[in-house]
Scaffold this active site. Structure first.
Site, PDB file in Angstrom:
ATOM      1  CB  ALA A  43      10.269 -32.593  34.533  1.00  0.00           C
ATOM      2  CB  ALA A  46      10.966 -36.747  33.045  1.00  0.00           C
ATOM      3  NE  ARG A  68       0.738 -28.165  38.329  1.00  0.00           N
ATOM      4  CZ  ARG A  68       1.531 -26.982  38.440  1.00  0.00           C
ATOM      5  NH1 ARG A  68       1.038 -25.968  39.454  1.00  0.00           N
ATOM      6  NH2 ARG A  68       2.243 -26.699  37.576  1.00  0.00           N
ATOM      7  CE1 TYR A  89       2.695 -33.290  39.319  1.00  0.00           C
ATOM      8  CE2 TYR A  89       2.840 -31.572  41.116  1.00  0.00           C
ATOM      9  CZ  TYR A  89       2.739 -31.790  39.899  1.00  0.00           C
ATOM     10  OH  TYR A  89       3.216 -30.910  38.870  1.00  0.00           O
ATOM     11  CG  LEU A 105       7.213 -31.706  41.188  1.00  0.00           C
ATOM     12  CD1 LEU A 105       6.403 -31.896  42.267  1.00  0.00           C
ATOM     13  CD2 LEU A 105       6.236 -31.581  39.964  1.00  0.00           C
ATOM     14  CG  HIS A 110      12.746 -29.943  44.813  1.00  0.00           C
ATOM     15  ND1 HIS A 110      14.055 -29.678  44.551  1.00  0.00           N
ATOM     16  CD2 HIS A 110      12.055 -30.042  43.735  1.00  0.00           C
ATOM     17  CE1 HIS A 110      14.462 -29.870  43.313  1.00  0.00           C
ATOM     18  NE2 HIS A 110      13.174 -30.120  42.523  1.00  0.00           N
ATOM     19  CE  LYS A 128      20.471 -29.204  39.701  1.00  0.00           C
ATOM     20  NZ  LYS A 128      20.027 -28.496  38.477  1.00  0.00           N
ATOM     21  NE  ARG A 198      15.099 -23.621  34.120  1.00  0.00           N
ATOM     22  CZ  ARG A 198      15.518 -24.289  33.278  1.00  0.00           C
ATOM     23  NH1 ARG A 198      16.870 -25.081  33.378  1.00  0.00           N
ATOM     24  NH2 ARG A 198      15.090 -24.408  32.219  1.00  0.00           N
ATOM     25  CG  ASP A 210      17.483 -24.160  38.531  1.00  0.00           C
ATOM     26  OD1 ASP A 210      17.267 -25.291  38.478  1.00  0.00           O
ATOM     27  OD2 ASP A 210      16.704 -23.257  38.997  1.00  0.00           O
TER      28      ASP A 210
END
Ligand SMILES: *[C@@H]1O[C@H](CO)[C@@H](O)[C@H](O)[C@H]1NC(C)=O
Length: 416
Positions: A43, A46, A68, A89, A105, A110, A128, A198, A210
């Site tokens: 991500a 991260a 993946r 994962y 993710l 989540h 979140k 999103r 978001d």
């Protein structure tokens, strides 16, 4: 001028060049090896949220990444100097070396991957909003508790001393009770576009999810309460998927506030009115100039107001403006607990960890590790807090005709 230099120095240190510390391995003669983190998904968040903060934490090693696409995992591992990479994962979760998992993710995943991580015996730092529904959040915390594992919804802004200072100002009663409070997280159009997760309903997308989860969390934090009602919620919908909100404007009522210092029942109890704005498609000025992100919280109280600009990423830049009805307005900037000492109980605050260049994520990591290690964290986002935030996100969506995001149909096998 010096504040400009300070701004660059703080940001450079925070995001590009945090001091690298020795990890607590045998080279320091320590008994305990540092916590090994695995990241689910390559991500974009991260590096800021974990990899970078981990460099200055002696008890954290970012040890593995899973994506993946194995090539993507490998490239990510190479770029950030991560020892292990996995092309799926579950393989990461099956690695017994890993103590804790960071789950950034898409929202709609989540639940499934947090449940699997907990089932595999890992602590979880979960992005979140924690899930798509409050029911998902409740189940994740149930499993974490059953397994004796730490689960934290990564509301990183809460761990920063600046927002805690705002809460202290409100709780001190200096400005009297809150009458109205508003919070906004609005970012210009163009950052979130096209195929962004999103904007995907099935992955739990939407501006309220978001962006809106932040102002909602902040309103609840500063009022020390949950709303009583959603009076109105207006969604701006995405033209390619009308179940997705690219913006949300909400009118809420919170229970009457009573800061500790005001005598009880001094006045009739008026409920607190609140507005919340979430937007990830704020139009540009005349279509050519991006607007400044509107990221603020403003509490209007009986005796004045307090406003914080940029409560989400305060290390970059923020200010807290206090405008008493009587007397002079003042501005505060709080980058570490030490800079807050002249107002507080200094002895206590001197002991609180942190440097001016610590980002919200760095403060959060400190607390997460403290909790995992059985120490008292400086602050925490509790199970109840995470569940309530999700409940009110759902209620806000229900007030529009969009409805809550779809609950995951993942079921953990009973053997786990
Ligand atoms: C919010 O809702 C309340 C109750 O319905 C209403 O009185 C108030 O005017 C609304 N505020 C805004 C800013 O729309």
């Amino acid at each position: 001028m010096s504040s400009i230099i300070g701004l660059f120095k703080r940001n450079y240190t925070a995001f590009f060049s945090p001091p690298k510390v020795l990890k607590s391995t045998s080279e320091q003669g320590s008994q305990i090896a540092p916590l090994k983190f695995g990241i689910l998904g390559a991500a974009a968040i991260a590096p800021a949220a974990l990899i970078n903060p981990a460099q200055s934490h002696s008890d954290v090693v970012v040890y593995a990444i899973a994506a993946r696409d194995p090539k993507r995992a490998e490239a990510f591992a190479e770029k950030y100097g991560i020892e292990k990479w996995y092309g799926n994962y579950q393989a990461l979760l099956d690695d017994p070396e890993i103590d804790a998992v960071y789950n950034p993710l898409p929202n709609g995943l989540h639940y499934e991957w947090t449940m699997k991580a907990l089932a595999a015996g890992k602590h979880v730092l979960l992005e979140k909003p924690s899930g798509d529904t409050a029911e998902e959040t409740r189940r994740m915390f149930d499993l974490a508790e059953n397994k004796g594992l730490i689960l934290l919804e990564a509301f990183h802004y809460r761990f920063h001393p600046a927002i805690q200072r705002v809460k202290d100002i409100i709780n001190s009663g200096e400005l009297g009770k809150i009458k109205h409070i508003s919070a906004s997280l609005a970012i210009p159009k163009g950052i979130i576009t096209g195929n962004d997760i999103r904007l995907d309903y099935n992955l739990g997308g939407g501006a309220m999810m978001d962006c809106g989860c932040y102002p909602l969390s902040c309103l609840r934090y500063l009022t020390s309460a949950n709303p009583i009602s959603v009076n109105d919620a207006k969604a701006t919908v995405y033209r390619r998927n009308t179940l997705i909100d690219t913006g949300m404007a909400v009118n809420l009522t919170f229970p009457s506030a009573s800061p500790s210092s005001s005598p009880p029942e001094s006045q009739p109890e008026e409920p607190v009115t609140a507005t919340l704005v979430a937007d990830f498609a704020t139009p540009w000025i005349l279509g050519v100039l991006p607007r400044m992100p509107r990221i603020f919280v403003l509490a209007e109280c009986e005796q004045g107001s307090v406003e914080m600009f940029n409560f989400v990423m305060p290390v970059i830049y923020h200010y807290i403006q206090i405008r008493p009805l009587q007397g002079k307005a003042r501005t505060e900037k709080v980058y570490s607990f030490r800079t807050a000492t002249h107002k507080g109980t200094s002895e206590d605050q001197n002991e609180k960890k942190g440097e001016e260049w610590w980002s919200t994520y760095r403060y959060q990591l400190e607390a997460f590790v403290d909790k995992v290690r059985g120490r008292e964290p400086q602050t925490w986002v509790s199970r109840e807090d995470s569940i309530a935030n999700m409940e009110w996100i759902e209620k806000i969506y229900e007030k529009t005709n969009l409805g809550a995001r779809p609950q995951s149909n993942f079921q953990l096998e009973s053997s786990e």
